[in-house]
Design a protein around this motif. Structure first.
Motif, PDB file in Angstrom:
ATOM      1  N   ASP A 117      57.138-106.617  35.005  1.00 28.63           N
ATOM      2  CA  ASP A 117      58.481-107.463  34.263  1.00 28.63           C
ATOM      3  C   ASP A 117      58.743-108.268  35.140  1.00 28.63           C
ATOM      4  O   ASP A 117      59.655-109.065  35.379  1.00 28.63           O
ATOM      5  CB  ASP A 117      59.566-106.596  34.424  1.00 28.63           C
ATOM      6  CG  ASP A 117      59.798-105.955  33.612  1.00 28.63           C
ATOM      7  OD1 ASP A 117      61.191-105.843  34.153  1.00 28.63           O
ATOM      8  OD2 ASP A 117      59.602-106.392  32.327  1.00 28.63           O
ATOM      9  N   HIS A 136      54.533-106.257  31.079  1.00 26.63           N
ATOM     10  CA  HIS A 136      55.194-104.735  30.665  1.00 26.63           C
ATOM     11  C   HIS A 136      54.793-103.624  30.735  1.00 26.63           C
ATOM     12  O   HIS A 136      55.126-102.824  31.023  1.00 26.63           O
ATOM     13  CB  HIS A 136      55.125-105.349  29.488  1.00 26.63           C
ATOM     14  CG  HIS A 136      56.031-106.709  28.524  1.00 26.63           C
ATOM     15  ND1 HIS A 136      57.275-105.858  28.461  1.00 26.63           N
ATOM     16  CD2 HIS A 136      56.053-107.578  28.130  1.00 26.63           C
ATOM     17  CE1 HIS A 136      58.033-107.524  28.002  1.00 26.63           C
ATOM     18  NE2 HIS A 136      57.211-108.213  27.791  1.00 26.63           N
ATOM     19  N   ALA A 137      53.437-103.468  31.211  1.00 25.34           N
ATOM     20  CA  ALA A 137      52.459-102.867  31.413  1.00 25.34           C
ATOM     21  C   ALA A 137      51.339-102.659  31.661  1.00 25.34           C
ATOM     22  O   ALA A 137      50.357-103.275  31.681  1.00 25.34           O
ATOM     23  CB  ALA A 137      52.676-101.459  29.836  1.00 25.34           C
ATOM     24  N   ASP A 152      47.899 -99.883  33.530  1.00 27.70           N
ATOM     25  CA  ASP A 152      47.010 -98.347  33.872  1.00 27.70           C
ATOM     26  C   ASP A 152      46.022 -98.934  35.029  1.00 27.70           C
ATOM     27  O   ASP A 152      45.798 -99.635  35.586  1.00 27.70           O
ATOM     28  CB  ASP A 152      46.874 -97.756  32.626  1.00 27.70           C
ATOM     29  CG  ASP A 152      45.335 -98.683  32.427  1.00 27.70           C
ATOM     30  OD1 ASP A 152      44.679 -99.145  33.172  1.00 27.70           O
ATOM     31  OD2 ASP A 152      45.025 -98.235  31.088  1.00 27.70           O
ATOM     32  N   GLU A 162      47.629 -90.393  27.451  1.00 30.81           N
ATOM     33  CA  GLU A 162      48.394 -90.686  28.177  1.00 30.81           C
ATOM     34  C   GLU A 162      48.530 -91.099  29.701  1.00 30.81           C
ATOM     35  O   GLU A 162      49.132 -91.046  29.873  1.00 30.81           O
ATOM     36  CB  GLU A 162      49.831 -88.962  28.004  1.00 30.81           C
ATOM     37  CG  GLU A 162      50.505 -89.593  26.643  1.00 30.81           C
ATOM     38  CD  GLU A 162      51.537 -88.673  25.983  1.00 30.81           C
ATOM     39  OE1 GLU A 162      51.651 -88.297  27.399  1.00 30.81           O
ATOM     40  OE2 GLU A 162      51.494 -87.740  25.621  1.00 30.81           O
ATOM     41  N   LEU A 165      46.249 -96.496  28.909  1.00 29.93           N
ATOM     42  CA  LEU A 165      46.826 -97.252  28.248  1.00 29.93           C
ATOM     43  C   LEU A 165      46.167 -97.301  26.733  1.00 29.93           C
ATOM     44  O   LEU A 165      47.246 -97.761  25.830  1.00 29.93           O
ATOM     45  CB  LEU A 165      47.157 -98.773  28.435  1.00 29.93           C
ATOM     46  CG  LEU A 165      48.453 -99.161  29.534  1.00 29.93           C
ATOM     47  CD1 LEU A 165      48.512-100.730  29.929  1.00 29.93           C
ATOM     48  CD2 LEU A 165      49.827 -99.021  28.634  1.00 29.93           C
ATOM     49  N   PHE A 215      49.061 -96.008  23.818  1.00 33.23           N
ATOM     50  CA  PHE A 215      49.129 -97.915  23.235  1.00 33.23           C
ATOM     51  C   PHE A 215      48.600 -98.326  22.081  1.00 33.23           C
ATOM     52  O   PHE A 215      49.145 -98.134  21.199  1.00 33.23           O
ATOM     53  CB  PHE A 215      49.963 -98.681  24.182  1.00 33.23           C
ATOM     54  CG  PHE A 215      49.914-100.111  23.298  1.00 33.23           C
ATOM     55  CD1 PHE A 215      49.559-101.163  23.219  1.00 33.23           C
ATOM     56  CD2 PHE A 215      51.508-100.066  22.969  1.00 33.23           C
ATOM     57  CE1 PHE A 215      50.391-101.881  22.378  1.00 33.23           C
ATOM     58  CE2 PHE A 215      52.045-101.244  22.262  1.00 33.23           C
ATOM     59  CZ  PHE A 215      51.131-102.006  22.020  1.00 33.23           C
ATOM     60  N   ASP A 229      57.671-103.276  20.069  1.00 37.78           N
ATOM     61  CA  ASP A 229      57.985-102.925  20.986  1.00 37.78           C
ATOM     62  C   ASP A 229      57.199-102.412  22.000  1.00 37.78           C
ATOM     63  O   ASP A 229      56.875-101.389  21.681  1.00 37.78           O
ATOM     64  CB  ASP A 229      59.270-103.060  21.400  1.00 37.78           C
ATOM     65  CG  ASP A 229      59.881-102.609  22.665  1.00 37.78           C
ATOM     66  OD1 ASP A 229      60.914-101.810  22.960  1.00 37.78           O
ATOM     67  OD2 ASP A 229      59.176-103.090  23.871  1.00 37.78           O
ATOM     68  N   PRO A 230      56.524-101.868  22.759  1.00 42.22           N
ATOM     69  CA  PRO A 230      54.624-101.752  23.560  1.00 42.22           C
ATOM     70  C   PRO A 230      55.893-100.260  23.775  1.00 42.22           C
ATOM     71  O   PRO A 230      55.620 -99.259  23.668  1.00 42.22           O
ATOM     72  CB  PRO A 230      54.615-102.316  24.293  1.00 42.22           C
ATOM     73  CG  PRO A 230      54.617-103.738  24.502  1.00 42.22           C
ATOM     74  CD  PRO A 230      55.699-103.983  23.733  1.00 42.22           C
ATOM     75  N   SER A 231      56.824-100.402  24.737  1.00 41.02           N
ATOM     76  CA  SER A 231      57.868 -99.607  25.676  1.00 41.02           C
ATOM     77  C   SER A 231      57.831 -98.511  24.176  1.00 41.02           C
ATOM     78  O   SER A 231      58.120 -96.887  24.561  1.00 41.02           O
ATOM     79  CB  SER A 231      58.685 -99.652  26.661  1.00 41.02           C
ATOM     80  OG  SER A 231      58.690-100.615  25.874  1.00 41.02           O
ATOM     81  N   ILE A 264      55.070 -96.819  22.507  1.00 38.16           N
ATOM     82  CA  ILE A 264      54.767 -95.212  22.972  1.00 38.16           C
ATOM     83  C   ILE A 264      55.720 -94.493  22.837  1.00 38.16           C
ATOM     84  O   ILE A 264      55.394 -92.906  22.594  1.00 38.16           O
ATOM     85  CB  ILE A 264      53.950 -95.735  24.392  1.00 38.16           C
ATOM     86  CG1 ILE A 264      53.243 -96.603  24.484  1.00 38.16           C
ATOM     87  CG2 ILE A 264      53.805 -95.489  25.679  1.00 38.16           C
ATOM     88  CD1 ILE A 264      52.838 -97.874  25.652  1.00 38.16           C
ATOM     89  N   GLU A 265      57.027 -94.605  23.207  1.00 37.96           N
ATOM     90  CA  GLU A 265      57.478 -93.545  23.411  1.00 37.96           C
ATOM     91  C   GLU A 265      57.869 -92.595  22.857  1.00 37.96           C
ATOM     92  O   GLU A 265      57.826 -91.139  22.471  1.00 37.96           O
ATOM     93  CB  GLU A 265      58.753 -93.737  23.979  1.00 37.96           C
ATOM     94  CG  GLU A 265      59.663 -93.763  25.500  1.00 37.96           C
ATOM     95  CD  GLU A 265      58.469 -92.081  25.745  1.00 37.96           C
ATOM     96  OE1 GLU A 265      57.842 -92.428  27.194  1.00 37.96           O
ATOM     97  OE2 GLU A 265      58.974 -91.170  26.118  1.00 37.96           O
TER      98      GLU A 265
END
Lengths: 104, 130
Positions: A29, A47-48, A50, B19, B22, B25, B94-96, B99-100
């Motif tokens: 963030d 944002h993300a 891995d 999972e 990423l 995604f 919205d990426p998150s 994914i959810e």
């Protein structure tokens, strides 16, 4: 140990910085500076990510640096191409460096 | 736990392989229009048909643009995972959240089939009431 103590130690475990990837977790963030192969630099909001360093960045600015050699004078001309995208997914195998943003 | 299914260990179930990275995604973007920028500076815009756990992708109704600006229309194109540099997607996503949502769908789907396997097709009604 009480329930509360167990939960507090679990939260501490999650927040612990143990390996280099945890440093990237601290930058979630926040604005980051990412260097990619092919003389590319990216600044954006993380944002993300891995373990492969695949990333999703927002409010991205990409700078591509290329060096051209003038045919006559043989001097090196450094050219930069900039691009702005709202959202970007980066495949991790291109990433060479991740850092908190440099003051510019 | 459903009767008749033996668990060999008490370990918690591992998350599915996609999972753990990423790539889930990208798999969640299946069906949407994406632009994949490749490591050789070729860009392909098309509808993402399929993405596997290694991020190999197929796009349909695709347009392939070379760095020189040459465009080619392609019905279907396969892109090797290693060739991908960037994946551009619609800014409205919205990426998150995506994914959810997809993770829930995948989980419900696997749960449905696991129950069908455990209870058998005849007893599916019993499993649904569970």
């Amino acid at each position: 140990t009480t329930r509360l103590e167990q939960r507090m130690s679990a939260v501490e475990e999650e927040a612990a910085v143990r390996e280099p990837l945890d440093l990237i977790r601290l930058a979630l963030d926040e604005k980051v500076y990412v260097k990619l192969r092919g003389d590319r630099e990216i600044r954006g909001r993380l944002h993300a990510y891995d373990q492969h360093l695949n990333m999703i960045l927002g409010d991205v600015e990409e700078v591509i640096t290329s060096v051209e050699i003038d045919d006559e004078t043989y001097e090196e001309i450094i050219k930069t191409t900039k691009r702005a995208v709202p959202y970007l997914f980066i495949r991790g195998d291109s990433v060479t460096l991740v850092s908190p943003p440099l003051r510019s | 736990s459903p009767s008749g299914v033996e668990r060999t260990s008490r370990a918690p179930p591992m998350p599915p392989r996609n999972e753990k990275s990423l790539v889930c995604f990208i798999q969640a973007l299946v069906g949407t229009t994406v632009v994949i920028e490749c490591r050789d500076d070729v860009a392909v815009r098309g509808q993402l048909e399929f993405c596997d756990d290694d991020m190999h992708c197929t796009l349909t109704s695709a347009i392939r643009v070379t760095p020189g600006g040459e465009k080619t229309k392609l019905d279907r194109i396969f892109i090797r995972a290693r060739m991908i540099r960037y994946v551009h997607f619609a800014p409205s996503i919205d990426p998150s959240a995506l994914i959810e949502t997809k993770r829930q769908e995948w989980f419900e789907g696997s749960r449905h089939y696991a129950k069908a396997a455990a209870f058998g097709p005849k007893n599916e009604a019993k499993a649904i009431l569970d």
